[in-house]
Design a protein around this motif. Structure first.
Motif, PDB file in Angstrom:
ATOM      1  N   ARG A   1      54.492  37.053  38.819  1.00 40.13           N
ATOM      2  CA  ARG A   1      53.491  36.076  38.364  1.00 40.13           C
ATOM      3  C   ARG A   1      52.673  36.643  37.216  1.00 40.13           C
ATOM      4  O   ARG A   1      52.277  37.807  37.254  1.00 40.13           O
ATOM      5  CB  ARG A   1      52.551  35.717  39.520  1.00 40.13           C
ATOM      6  N   PHE A   2      52.414  35.804  36.223  1.00 37.70           N
ATOM      7  CA  PHE A   2      51.592  36.258  35.107  1.00 37.70           C
ATOM      8  C   PHE A   2      50.156  36.479  35.557  1.00 37.70           C
ATOM      9  O   PHE A   2      49.616  35.709  36.349  1.00 37.70           O
ATOM     10  CB  PHE A   2      51.609  35.231  33.971  1.00 37.70           C
ATOM     11  N   ILE A   3      49.555  37.538  35.035  1.00 39.34           N
ATOM     12  CA  ILE A   3      48.116  37.748  35.234  1.00 39.34           C
ATOM     13  C   ILE A   3      47.394  36.729  34.354  1.00 39.34           C
ATOM     14  O   ILE A   3      47.584  36.700  33.136  1.00 39.34           O
ATOM     15  CB  ILE A   3      47.705  39.183  34.816  1.00 39.34           C
ATOM     16  N   GLU A   4      46.588  35.895  34.979  1.00 35.89           N
ATOM     17  CA  GLU A   4      45.832  34.902  34.220  1.00 35.89           C
ATOM     18  C   GLU A   4      44.719  34.345  35.086  1.00 35.89           C
ATOM     19  O   GLU A   4      44.682  34.591  36.299  1.00 35.89           O
ATOM     20  CB  GLU A   4      46.744  33.752  33.744  1.00 35.89           C
ATOM     21  N   GLY A   5      43.809  33.608  34.453  1.00 33.00           N
ATOM     22  CA  GLY A   5      42.703  32.992  35.182  1.00 33.00           C
ATOM     23  C   GLY A   5      42.253  31.779  34.406  1.00 33.00           C
ATOM     24  O   GLY A   5      43.005  30.816  34.309  1.00 33.00           O
ATOM     25  N   PHE A   6      41.052  31.854  33.789  1.00 31.49           N
ATOM     26  CA  PHE A   6      40.603  30.702  33.005  1.00 31.49           C
ATOM     27  C   PHE A   6      41.549  30.446  31.839  1.00 31.49           C
ATOM     28  O   PHE A   6      41.612  29.353  31.300  1.00 31.49           O
ATOM     29  CB  PHE A   6      39.144  30.871  32.538  1.00 31.49           C
ATOM     30  N   SER A   7      42.295  31.477  31.446  1.00 30.81           N
ATOM     31  CA  SER A   7      43.308  31.361  30.393  1.00 30.81           C
ATOM     32  C   SER A   7      44.257  32.548  30.528  1.00 30.81           C
ATOM     33  O   SER A   7      44.212  33.277  31.511  1.00 30.81           O
ATOM     34  CB  SER A   7      42.635  31.335  29.020  1.00 30.81           C
ATOM     35  N   HIS A   8      45.128  32.713  29.519  1.00 33.90           N
ATOM     36  CA  HIS A   8      45.996  33.902  29.470  1.00 33.90           C
ATOM     37  C   HIS A   8      45.194  35.063  28.892  1.00 33.90           C
ATOM     38  O   HIS A   8      44.215  34.855  28.173  1.00 33.90           O
ATOM     39  CB  HIS A   8      47.207  33.596  28.593  1.00 33.90           C
ATOM     40  N   PRO A   9      45.626  36.295  29.160  1.00 33.22           N
ATOM     41  CA  PRO A   9      44.926  37.446  28.570  1.00 33.22           C
ATOM     42  C   PRO A   9      45.032  37.450  27.034  1.00 33.22           C
ATOM     43  O   PRO A   9      45.918  36.811  26.468  1.00 33.22           O
ATOM     44  CB  PRO A   9      45.680  38.653  29.138  1.00 33.22           C
TER      45      PRO A   9
END
Lengths: 288, 288
Positions: A144-152
């Motif tokens: 899974r990609f590390i992300e949250g409010f957006s991509h890094p």
């Protein structure tokens, strides 16, 4: 059935179609100009395969909107490339191709390529950086990609200036962030010589390695990944990765026990194919 | 059935038992001295509850070994606290309690507490830092800790020195990393005054905020989390978080569109209970 790959880089686009086994069947590239002109070439390339094209994987320069609930999902957002700012990339593709589309950043796509078919195979956690015209990074943990409010936007982390570096940095947002100091563009502006023509004894390589080593250091402390992969044009200088390892080891002071350094900080196994393979694999992912 | 929580901090241990609803039933704390003396108190506390104790959650100072396949899983490893170096924490507990034990870092535990019952509830991606005697950080994405070859050691990221800061940093490994410059210990060494006694107009707060803002900045660029939570003793100065937000906003230069700043950079909702609640929740997790 075949899968489509679009690597939308800030300098050039690479479009390809590939098989279920991620074998590349055909690939073309062309410079990134205006959205209209560039997208016409994209549409034209994939139109040939329209009947058998099952899905598309897109890895785009950014920042991009990856929030599926957002009104501007699928857009390129605050890029310094004015013509592409607020461009509805996925909307444009959807006009012509009514198929699943995976949408992520160019570096996330390359990270995924290495994860499924390159130097990330069999590992749980991988971080990938490209050191090229700009600097970008992506990370995966357990697929899974590390992300949250957006991509890094890892390329813009803050780093310490090298004491012998007189170049002020050229990031239009932050001046002397990692990208502003360590991109291929910065390297050329610092020396007046293109990276690929710069002799390996040139002191600028020591400066370059110092910046990339700090990037590896912060990445180690924040993610503790199983491996860090550095790709992109600048990393094609084979001597550079060794310098990075040396300086990184010195910075870390053995505070944490990393895996063997030669397997921990590496260049991409897939080379320039990482992005294409990654987009094909993500296209497959989009159909599952 | 009840659950047990062990917050093993470098300065003090907090042991508690709690209910299925994460309500604290009894809690004690005592200073971290030698492993023998400290663990005796731990064992003694939980022995009272031995019959009904279903599992334990341990959040320990570190670095610690979290690799389940490792021969030293459950150990505290390269800590500067010599007496605890290579201490088999889980092995010691297992001698007395034959129940499931969740083993992670103190900051991961506090992060988990906020994630399940505090300011991380309902979010996908949360990063938690403690700015106290030392500096540490943990991160969660979709309920899973960010980790790879080991747990993160975010407190040791590199940051830029404030121009007015004459203090050289006190990290025994890296001198002027984040912990070396921004811990409560560093704050006191810089000023000669304990943080809690330092007037809010003192220029050291501007320096402190500059360091924490850089931490928030790098965290934003590397993780793009939904929220960053800053806890620990130093953050109890209510004026500090506002200064951090201001400097962070200035550093970011609107390169990425973060959530509203007042909800993006926050202090813990659970305050000093974050670790205990987190360990209880992880103890529950260990039984599932």
């Amino acid at each position: 059935m075949i899968y489509g790959s679009i690597e939308a880089g800030g300098t050039k686009f690479v479009c390809a179609v590939g098989s279920d086994k991620l074998e590349i069947i055909e690939r073309i590239h062309f410079p990134t100009t205006t959205p209209k002109e560039t997208m016409e070439q994209v549409i034209s390339f994939f139109s040939k395969y329209k009947v058998s094209l099952k899905s598309l994987g897109v890895g785009s320069f950014g920042p991009i909107d990856i929030q599926k609930k957002s009104k501007t999902y699928g857009y390129i957002t605050s890029t310094p490339k004015i013509a592409w700012k607020n461009f509805d990339f996925i909307g444009e593709l959807k006009k012509y191709f009514d198929i699943p589309i995976y949408w992520t950043t160019d570096v996330n796509a390359a990270c995924y390529g290495e994860y499924v078919a390159g130097n990330g195979v069999g590992l749980s956690s991988v971080v990938y950086y490209t050191i090229g015209t700009g600097v970008g990074g992506g990370a995966l943990q357990d697929g899974r990609f590390i992300e949250g409010f957006s991509h890094p936007e890892m390329g813009h982390m803050r780093i310490l200036k090298h004491k012998q570096d007189l170049f002020g940095g050229n990031c239009s947002f932050h001046h002397d962030c990692l990208e502003g100091l360590a991109s291929g563009t910065a390297l050329e502006k610092r020396t007046g010589i293109k990276g690929q023509e710069l002799d390996k004894s040139h002191p600028a390589w020591e400066i370059e390695a110092f910046y990339i080593a700090q990037c590896a250091y912060n990445t180690t402390l924040l993610f503790s990944p199983d491996r860090i992969i550095f790709g992109g044009g600048v990393m094609k200088q084979a001597h550079l990765v060794e310098k990075v390892r040396e300086i990184f080891t010195d910075l870390l002071q053995e505070y944490v026990q990393i895996p063997a350094i030669d397997t921990y900080i590496v260049t991409p196994k897939l080379g320039d194919n990482a992005g294409t393979i990654g987009c094909l694999a993500l296209a497959k992912e989009a159909t599952s």
